[in-house]
Scaffold this active site. Structure first.
Site, mmCIF file in Angstrom:
data_model
loop_
_atom_site.group_PDB
_atom_site.id
_atom_site.type_symbol
_atom_site.label_atom_id
_atom_site.label_comp_id
_atom_site.label_asym_id
_atom_site.label_seq_id
_atom_site.Cartn_x
_atom_site.Cartn_y
_atom_site.Cartn_z
ATOM 1 N N HIS A 76 -22.902 -13.486 -9.902
ATOM 2 C CA HIS A 76 -23.430 -14.708 -10.508
ATOM 3 C C HIS A 76 -22.467 -15.192 -11.584
ATOM 4 O O HIS A 76 -21.773 -14.386 -12.201
ATOM 5 C CB HIS A 76 -24.832 -14.485 -11.092
ATOM 6 C CG HIS A 76 -24.884 -13.527 -12.249
ATOM 7 N ND1 HIS A 76 -24.763 -13.946 -13.558
ATOM 8 C CD2 HIS A 76 -25.025 -12.190 -12.310
ATOM 9 C CE1 HIS A 76 -24.855 -12.890 -14.364
ATOM 10 N NE2 HIS A 76 -24.999 -11.812 -13.637
ATOM 11 N N ASP A 78 -23.494 -17.626 -13.984
ATOM 12 C CA ASP A 78 -24.147 -18.091 -15.212
ATOM 13 C C ASP A 78 -24.071 -16.963 -16.241
ATOM 14 O O ASP A 78 -23.859 -15.801 -15.879
ATOM 15 C CB ASP A 78 -25.615 -18.473 -14.952
ATOM 16 C CG ASP A 78 -26.456 -17.306 -14.463
ATOM 17 O OD1 ASP A 78 -25.981 -16.604 -13.539
ATOM 18 O OD2 ASP A 78 -27.556 -17.074 -14.986
ATOM 19 N N ASP A 109 -20.002 -9.747 -17.543
ATOM 20 C CA ASP A 109 -21.268 -10.005 -16.829
ATOM 21 C C ASP A 109 -21.411 -11.489 -16.534
ATOM 22 O O ASP A 109 -21.887 -12.241 -17.361
ATOM 23 C CB ASP A 109 -22.429 -9.500 -17.694
ATOM 24 C CG ASP A 109 -23.775 -9.711 -17.043
ATOM 25 O OD1 ASP A 109 -23.825 -10.077 -15.858
ATOM 26 O OD2 ASP A 109 -24.797 -9.531 -17.735
ATOM 27 N N GLU A 143 -28.843 -16.238 -12.291
ATOM 28 C CA GLU A 143 -29.341 -14.851 -12.228
ATOM 29 C C GLU A 143 -30.014 -14.439 -13.528
ATOM 30 O O GLU A 143 -31.045 -13.768 -13.529
ATOM 31 C CB GLU A 143 -28.180 -13.889 -11.922
ATOM 32 C CG GLU A 143 -28.597 -12.439 -11.639
ATOM 33 C CD GLU A 143 -28.725 -11.564 -12.874
ATOM 34 O OE1 GLU A 143 -29.323 -10.476 -12.771
ATOM 35 O OE2 GLU A 143 -28.247 -11.948 -13.954
ATOM 36 N N GLU A 144 -29.427 -14.851 -14.635
ATOM 37 C CA GLU A 144 -29.921 -14.396 -15.945
ATOM 38 C C GLU A 144 -31.325 -14.910 -16.247
ATOM 39 O O GLU A 144 -31.992 -14.394 -17.139
ATOM 40 C CB GLU A 144 -28.956 -14.825 -17.057
ATOM 41 C CG GLU A 144 -27.549 -14.234 -16.939
ATOM 42 C CD GLU A 144 -27.488 -12.726 -17.211
ATOM 43 O OE1 GLU A 144 -28.533 -12.113 -17.465
ATOM 44 O OE2 GLU A 144 -26.364 -12.185 -17.161
HETATM 45 ZN ZN LIG Z 1 -25.311 -9.940 -14.587
#
Ligand SMILES: [Zn+2]
Length: 440
Positions: A76, A78, A109, A143-144
């Site tokens: 991801h 975002d 991340d 995703e977050e």
């Molecule tokens: Zn992540």
């Protein structure tokens, strides 16, 4: 330009996701995707490119003729907000490259994973690589905040196309110190399953009125009694396949009685339960957990509130159904009304006997020879859960070595990834993909 510079460029886009989608600056997401397209010309000219919605990207590397079930690689792009700029050695969206690190929100991340996969693809295209099965890559943009417009939509698209996958690889595990598992060296934890996250609100009613003439129990008192009761009586511990695989995997690295206990976790669960419950991380792998995270009651210091409510975030162990959990809350026999704010069960366990897992394990041995590959249960959540209906096996592993400190920086201040880790990730992905080549 080097991979580190391309990741640095990717970090500069403020692709911050919010539960309130209105707050998202979609111009940044568009600009990010254009930047990616420009940075990987080979990938974008030779692979099939598809956008699902405006901000989700799918790439297909076709095999030509193979009837083998495809693999799916996901990441991801975002990121969580970087609220306080203070405490960041370099501004969160600077992408500064210093001290052998790329700094900024999302550098680890999970933009590193997306960049890592794209770099690996660019390498393979330079080698005239052709896969022996279709390889898909999917990049979601939320995703977050749950993946509702990202992974959920991508999975829906695949379903419509009647596509299913033999395996999916996502973030969720990494190489780290084995201390939490009582292992002296490093462990490379690969998530085989993940817990579900459900959120419930419990509302308690009581007498309204003046606080000078209170009833025996106010709405707040009833709520407090309930919370205490639940906390005092956690759900029963249970051994699930991914945790059993983890314990069995560790067994050969222990001695004597410890090794015996670990190699037969079912038989010795009564002992293991006590040991694993002592560490918060391993304790969470044994049962559905409940955490009360919010309460609301009362407006004035001398008025009895008519209602008091509390919110519980429930992390559901694979195998526990939502209905069972609800029945369990009712079994406490407190008088409340429940509102379901979020309902999600755990995933099923993936196999350690699949071809994909075997290859993953081989790559771990090759690139992290000091680490012991260990299956485990992911107690958080990843995008891969949204694909559970269309994949046979889901694995969660980022091929890099992280310290506790680096982990805490991921959603905290001063996030970075070392160039060494980034390069390792690229080599690892390239190696894993090469194993699916036509000449292998
Ligand atoms: Zn992540």
């Amino acid at each position: 330009m080097k991979a580190a510079e391309r990741l640095s460029g990717a970090v500069k886009f403020k692709t911050v996701s919010y539960s309130d989608y209105e707050k998202m600056d979609f111009a940044e997401f568009s600009a990010f995707l254009s930047y990616i397209e420009k940075s990987y010309p080979e990938v974008f000219s030779r692979l099939e490119v598809k956008r699902v919605g405006e901000y989700n990207l799918i790439l297909r590397f076709p095999s030509g003729s193979s009837s083998k079930k495809p693999y799916l690689f996901i990441a991801h792009y975002d990121v969580v907000p970087a609220i306080e700029e203070e405490g960041w050695p370099h501004p969160p969206f600077s992408g500064a490259i210093e001290e052998g690190k790329i700094w900024g929100r999302g550098s680890f991340d999970d933009k590193a994973s997306m960049i890592g996969l794209l770099e690996a693809l660019e390498l393979l295209l330079g080698e005239n690589f052709i896969p022996c099965r279709d390889l898909y890559f999917a990049f979601g943009h939320d995703e977050e905040v749950g993946g509702v417009r990202g992974a959920v939509e991508i999975a829906k698209y695949f379903k419509e196309k009647k596509l299913s996958f033999e395996a999916v690889l996502d973030e969720g595990g990494a190489v780290s110190s084995g201390s939490a598992l009582g292992i002296e060296g490093d462990v490379a934890v690969v998530g085989l399953a993940e817990k579900g996250s459900s959120t419930l609100r419990f509302t308690f009613s009581g007498d309204e009125g003046h606080s000078s003439t209170p009833p025996k129990h106010t709405s707040i008192g009833k709520m407090a009694a309930f919370i205490k009761d639940v906390e005092d009586h956690p759900r029963q511990a249970r051994l699930i396949p991914s945790v059993e695989a983890m314990l069995r995997g560790i067994a050969p690295y222990k001695n004597g009685f410890e090794s015996r206990v670990l190699s037969d976790p079912d038989k010795y669960f009564f002992i293991l339960k006590r040991i694993l419950s002592k560490n918060k991380q391993t304790a969470a792998m044994l049962r559905t957990t409940v955490a009360f995270t919010m309460t609301e009651a009362g407006q004035a210091q001398n008025v009895l509130p008519r209602t008091a409510s509390c919110v519980a975030n429930v992390r559901v162990l694979p195998g526990d159904s939502f209905e069972e959990i609800m029945a369990w809350f009712y079994s406490f026999k407190h008088d409340f009304k429940i509102d379901v704010l979020l309902k999600e069960e755990g995933t099923t366990d993936s196999s350690v006997k699949s071809r994909f897992y075997t290859q993953l394990e081989a790559c771990i041995h090759r690139h992290f020879p000091e680490a012991l590959p260990t299956p485990y249960l992911v107690t958080g959540g990843t995008d891969s859960r949204h694909y559970k209906d269309i994949v046979d096996n889901s694995y969660r592993f980022l091929p890099c070595r992280v310290t506790e400190e680096e982990l805490s920086r991921m959603h905290g201040r001063g996030e970075y990834i070392s160039i060494e880790n980034l390069n390792k990730m690229i080599e690892f992905y390239a190696d894993l993909l090469r194993r699916e080549g036509q000449n292998v």
